[in-house]
Design a protein around this motif. Sequence first.
Motif, PDB file in Angstrom:
ATOM      1  N   ASN A   1      -7.245 -10.426   4.513  1.00 18.31           N
ATOM      2  CA  ASN A   1      -6.940 -11.778   4.968  1.00 18.31           C
ATOM      3  C   ASN A   1      -5.748 -11.744   5.919  1.00 18.31           C
ATOM      4  O   ASN A   1      -5.000 -10.777   5.967  1.00 18.31           O
ATOM      5  N   SER A   2      -5.569 -12.832   6.650  1.00 17.19           N
ATOM      6  CA  SER A   2      -4.441 -12.961   7.586  1.00 17.19           C
ATOM      7  C   SER A   2      -4.321 -11.726   8.471  1.00 17.19           C
ATOM      8  O   SER A   2      -3.230 -11.157   8.629  1.00 17.19           O
ATOM      9  N   LEU A   3      -5.415 -11.312   9.039  1.00 14.17           N
ATOM     10  CA  LEU A   3      -5.429 -10.095   9.837  1.00 14.17           C
ATOM     11  C   LEU A   3      -4.565 -10.230  11.081  1.00 14.17           C
ATOM     12  O   LEU A   3      -4.455 -11.318  11.673  1.00 14.17           O
ATOM     13  N   LYS A   4      -3.966  -9.108  11.444  1.00 12.13           N
ATOM     14  CA  LYS A   4      -3.084  -9.039  12.604  1.00 12.13           C
ATOM     15  C   LYS A   4      -3.619  -8.000  13.587  1.00 12.13           C
ATOM     16  O   LYS A   4      -4.337  -7.071  13.181  1.00 12.13           O
ATOM     17  N   PRO A   5      -3.259  -8.101  14.847  1.00 12.31           N
ATOM     18  CA  PRO A   5      -3.716  -7.086  15.818  1.00 12.31           C
ATOM     19  C   PRO A   5      -3.342  -5.664  15.402  1.00 12.31           C
ATOM     20  O   PRO A   5      -4.105  -4.718  15.672  1.00 12.31           O
ATOM     21  N   GLU A   6      -2.215  -5.500  14.726  1.00  7.83           N
ATOM     22  CA  GLU A   6      -1.802  -4.155  14.302  1.00  7.83           C
ATOM     23  C   GLU A   6      -2.657  -3.606  13.171  1.00  7.83           C
ATOM     24  O   GLU A   6      -2.509  -2.450  12.790  1.00  7.83           O
ATOM     25  N   ASP A   7      -3.560  -4.407  12.622  1.00  5.38           N
ATOM     26  CA  ASP A   7      -4.509  -3.916  11.624  1.00  5.38           C
ATOM     27  C   ASP A   7      -5.723  -3.253  12.279  1.00  5.38           C
ATOM     28  O   ASP A   7      -6.573  -2.683  11.590  1.00  5.38           O
ATOM     29  N   THR A   8      -5.812  -3.330  13.596  1.00  5.66           N
ATOM     30  CA  THR A   8      -6.931  -2.721  14.310  1.00  5.66           C
ATOM     31  C   THR A   8      -6.941  -1.215  14.100  1.00  5.66           C
ATOM     32  O   THR A   8      -5.946  -0.527  14.343  1.00  5.66           O
ATOM     33  N   ALA A   9      -8.065  -0.698  13.602  1.00  5.43           N
ATOM     34  CA  ALA A   9      -8.179   0.729  13.286  1.00  5.43           C
ATOM     35  C   ALA A   9      -9.589   1.015  12.787  1.00  5.43           C
ATOM     36  O   ALA A   9     -10.363   0.096  12.506  1.00  5.43           O
ATOM     37  N   MET A  10      -9.875   2.315  12.641  1.00  6.85           N
ATOM     38  CA  MET A  10     -11.064   2.738  11.908  1.00  6.85           C
ATOM     39  C   MET A  10     -10.650   2.830  10.447  1.00  6.85           C
ATOM     40  O   MET A  10      -9.626   3.456  10.135  1.00  6.85           O
ATOM     41  N   TYR A  11     -11.414   2.202   9.592  1.00  8.60           N
ATOM     42  CA  TYR A  11     -11.106   2.181   8.164  1.00  8.60           C
ATOM     43  C   TYR A  11     -12.058   3.114   7.420  1.00  8.60           C
ATOM     44  O   TYR A  11     -13.285   3.050   7.611  1.00  8.60           O
ATOM     45  N   TYR A  12     -11.478   3.959   6.568  1.00 12.81           N
ATOM     46  CA  TYR A  12     -12.234   4.941   5.816  1.00 12.81           C
ATOM     47  C   TYR A  12     -12.032   4.735   4.326  1.00 12.81           C
ATOM     48  O   TYR A  12     -10.915   4.451   3.881  1.00 12.81           O
ATOM     49  N   CYS A  13     -13.083   4.912   3.539  1.00 11.97           N
ATOM     50  CA  CYS A  13     -12.898   4.957   2.096  1.00 11.97           C
ATOM     51  C   CYS A  13     -12.931   6.407   1.642  1.00 11.97           C
ATOM     52  O   CYS A  13     -13.487   7.284   2.329  1.00 11.97           O
ATOM     53  N   ALA A  14     -12.322   6.641   0.517  1.00  7.57           N
ATOM     54  CA  ALA A  14     -12.192   7.993  -0.004  1.00  7.57           C
ATOM     55  C   ALA A  14     -12.270   7.980  -1.515  1.00  7.57           C
ATOM     56  O   ALA A  14     -11.872   7.002  -2.162  1.00  7.57           O
ATOM     57  N   ALA A  15     -12.762   9.089  -2.060  1.00  6.37           N
ATOM     58  CA  ALA A  15     -12.856   9.253  -3.514  1.00  6.37           C
ATOM     59  C   ALA A  15     -12.226  10.577  -3.901  1.00  6.37           C
ATOM     60  O   ALA A  15     -12.477  11.607  -3.262  1.00  6.37           O
ATOM     61  N   GLU A  16     -11.408  10.528  -4.944  1.00  5.26           N
ATOM     62  CA  GLU A  16     -10.659  11.726  -5.350  1.00  5.26           C
ATOM     63  C   GLU A  16     -10.420  11.639  -6.863  1.00  5.26           C
ATOM     64  O   GLU A  16     -10.123  10.574  -7.391  1.00  5.26           O
ATOM     65  N   SER A  17     -10.500  12.769  -7.531  1.00  6.15           N
ATOM     66  CA  SER A  17     -10.340  12.763  -8.982  1.00  6.15           C
ATOM     67  C   SER A  17      -8.878  12.584  -9.394  1.00  6.15           C
ATOM     68  O   SER A  17      -8.600  12.111 -10.501  1.00  6.15           O
ATOM     69  N   SER A  18      -7.946  12.950  -8.525  1.00  2.00           N
ATOM     70  CA  SER A  18      -6.513  12.845  -8.840  1.00  2.00           C
ATOM     71  C   SER A  18      -5.878  11.696  -8.052  1.00  2.00           C
ATOM     72  O   SER A  18      -5.904  11.689  -6.821  1.00  2.00           O
ATOM     73  N   LEU A  19      -5.287  10.733  -8.749  1.00  2.31           N
ATOM     74  CA  LEU A  19      -4.645   9.613  -8.072  1.00  2.31           C
ATOM     75  C   LEU A  19      -3.474  10.110  -7.216  1.00  2.31           C
ATOM     76  O   LEU A  19      -3.242   9.596  -6.110  1.00  2.31           O
ATOM     77  N   GLY A  20      -2.763  11.112  -7.720  1.00  2.00           N
ATOM     78  CA  GLY A  20      -1.636  11.656  -6.977  1.00  2.00           C
ATOM     79  C   GLY A  20      -2.065  12.264  -5.646  1.00  2.00           C
ATOM     80  O   GLY A  20      -1.425  12.070  -4.614  1.00  2.00           O
ATOM     81  N   ARG A  21      -3.149  13.016  -5.678  1.00  2.00           N
ATOM     82  CA  ARG A  21      -3.655  13.631  -4.445  1.00  2.00           C
ATOM     83  C   ARG A  21      -4.154  12.548  -3.487  1.00  2.00           C
ATOM     84  O   ARG A  21      -3.938  12.626  -2.270  1.00  2.00           O
ATOM     85  N   LEU A  22      -4.839  11.549  -4.014  1.00  2.00           N
ATOM     86  CA  LEU A  22      -5.338  10.476  -3.169  1.00  2.00           C
ATOM     87  C   LEU A  22      -4.181   9.736  -2.507  1.00  2.00           C
ATOM     88  O   LEU A  22      -4.235   9.393  -1.322  1.00  2.00           O
ATOM     89  N   TRP A  23      -3.131   9.497  -3.263  1.00  2.00           N
ATOM     90  CA  TRP A  23      -1.936   8.820  -2.724  1.00  2.00           C
ATOM     91  C   TRP A  23      -1.363   9.587  -1.540  1.00  2.00           C
ATOM     92  O   TRP A  23      -0.847   9.005  -0.583  1.00  2.00           O
ATOM     93  N   LEU A  24      -1.493  10.923  -1.597  1.00  2.00           N
ATOM     94  CA  LEU A  24      -0.986  11.776  -0.515  1.00  2.00           C
ATOM     95  C   LEU A  24      -1.980  11.937   0.623  1.00  2.00           C
ATOM     96  O   LEU A  24      -1.675  12.601   1.616  1.00  2.00           O
ATOM     97  N   GLY A  25      -3.161  11.353   0.469  1.00  2.00           N
ATOM     98  CA  GLY A  25      -4.133  11.402   1.551  1.00  2.00           C
ATOM     99  C   GLY A  25      -5.167  12.501   1.445  1.00  2.00           C
ATOM    100  O   GLY A  25      -5.906  12.746   2.399  1.00  2.00           O
ATOM    101  N   PHE A  26      -5.229  13.145   0.292  1.00  2.00           N
ATOM    102  CA  PHE A  26      -6.241  14.172   0.069  1.00  2.00           C
ATOM    103  C   PHE A  26      -7.371  13.564  -0.755  1.00  2.00           C
ATOM    104  O   PHE A  26      -7.118  12.772  -1.657  1.00  2.00           O
TER     105      PHE A  26
END
Length: 122
Positions: A83-108
């Motif tokens: 909601n309340s989208l801004k021009p700086e939100d423009t991007a390619m959006y990706y979803c990801a699945a990871e067994s470790s929350l810590g690794r996912l937080w780091l982008g793995f």
Amino acid sequence: QVQLVESGGGSVQSGGSLRLSCAVYGVSSSLYCMGWFRQAPGKERERVAVIGSASNPTYADSVKGRFTISRDNAKNTLYLQMNSLKPEDTAMYYCAAESSLGRLWLGFADYWGQGTQVTVSS
């Protein structure tokens, strides 16, 4: 074969809303922590929001109060309400699945989707 398929991207004016979906195939999404990441042209990929297998979502400061991540394990689907989208939100959006929350937080992640484009005009 595990696949993550995003949908719901598009073009919207500043202040508008979009809802992204990420359908998970080949595995039960309930087994994974999941998240949304984005990458704008010329910029590094950044974390938008992540959610553990037992909910407990966390958000990047830039989207707090505007975006909501949720999951429906019965439908094997992850969502991102924007909601309340801004021009700086423009991007390619990706979803990801990871067994470790810590690794996912780091982008793995074990698995990534192909992305869906979000464009916000001023």
